[in-house]
Design a protein around this motif. Structure first.
Motif: not given
Length: 192
Positions: A10-24
């Motif tokens: 997804g585009p920059m700032g969409a929350g990809k890193t945050t989502a992975i941190e929430a799941l991992s």
């Protein structure tokens, strides 16, 4: 034990890193650098290679989570990571200038992941704008790709329960499609 490799795009700032941190379940490997494109996303850092995390689904199924950079200048990483993946979570931020077009761009770029596994869409930041509804995303997907079945969710990437729902929907879709795939025919035997 099944293993799934899932990309978050997804585009920059969409929350990809945050989502992975929430799941991992393991500490997330992050490759962050200073963000030099503050006009696109007003955040201090951005992913330049990948984010990596892991989660176990059920008792034994391992899901490897890879977040890819949202900027096209890092798209060489898209190709490297796409080859191993079986599924895709597309995250788009509802407050972006044209989030539907952004979603369609990533769906098209990673079309082969739908064909060999599955795709889900998560619309982030929908709570901060009165923007585009999930129905608009679904309608645009159907208009562009009527043959694709892609669930669309409104999500907060910081919320593990919401992201788990998105991930489990994708994993179930991948496993269902694999189970329903026609078996390859046995090779013909020569008769002597």
């Amino acid at each position: 034990m099944a293993e799934h490799v899932i990309l978050f795009a997804g585009p920059m700032g969409a929350g990809k890193t945050t989502a992975i941190e929430a799941l991992s379940e393991v500490p997330v490997v992050r490759t962050e650098a200073a963000n030099t494109d503050r006009e696109t996303a007003d955040k201090a850092t951005t992913t330049v290679a990948l984010d990596y995390g892991e989660i176990t689904v059920g008792d034994v199924d391992k899901v490897r989570l890879y977040g890819i950079p949202g900027q096209r200048r890092f798209d060489f990483m898209w190709q490297i990571l796409k080859d191993r993946a079986r599924g895709l979570v597309v995250l788009v931020n509802a407050d972006a200038p044209d989030p539907v077009a952004s979603m369609l761009e990533f769906i098209e770029e990673f079309r082969d992941l739908h064909d060999r596994g599955g795709v889900v869409v998560g619309v982030t930041r929908a709570d901060v704008v009165g923007g585009t509804s999930t129905a608009a995303f679904s309608d645009a997907l159907y208009a562009a790709h009527p043959e694709m079945l892609v669930p669309v969710f409104t999500v907060d990437p910081r919320e593990p329960e919401q992201m788990t729902t998105v991930l489990l929907t994708l994993v179930a879709n991948i496993e269902m499609r694999a189970a329903m795939a026609p078996a390859a025919p046995a090779p013909a035997q020569e008769v002597h």
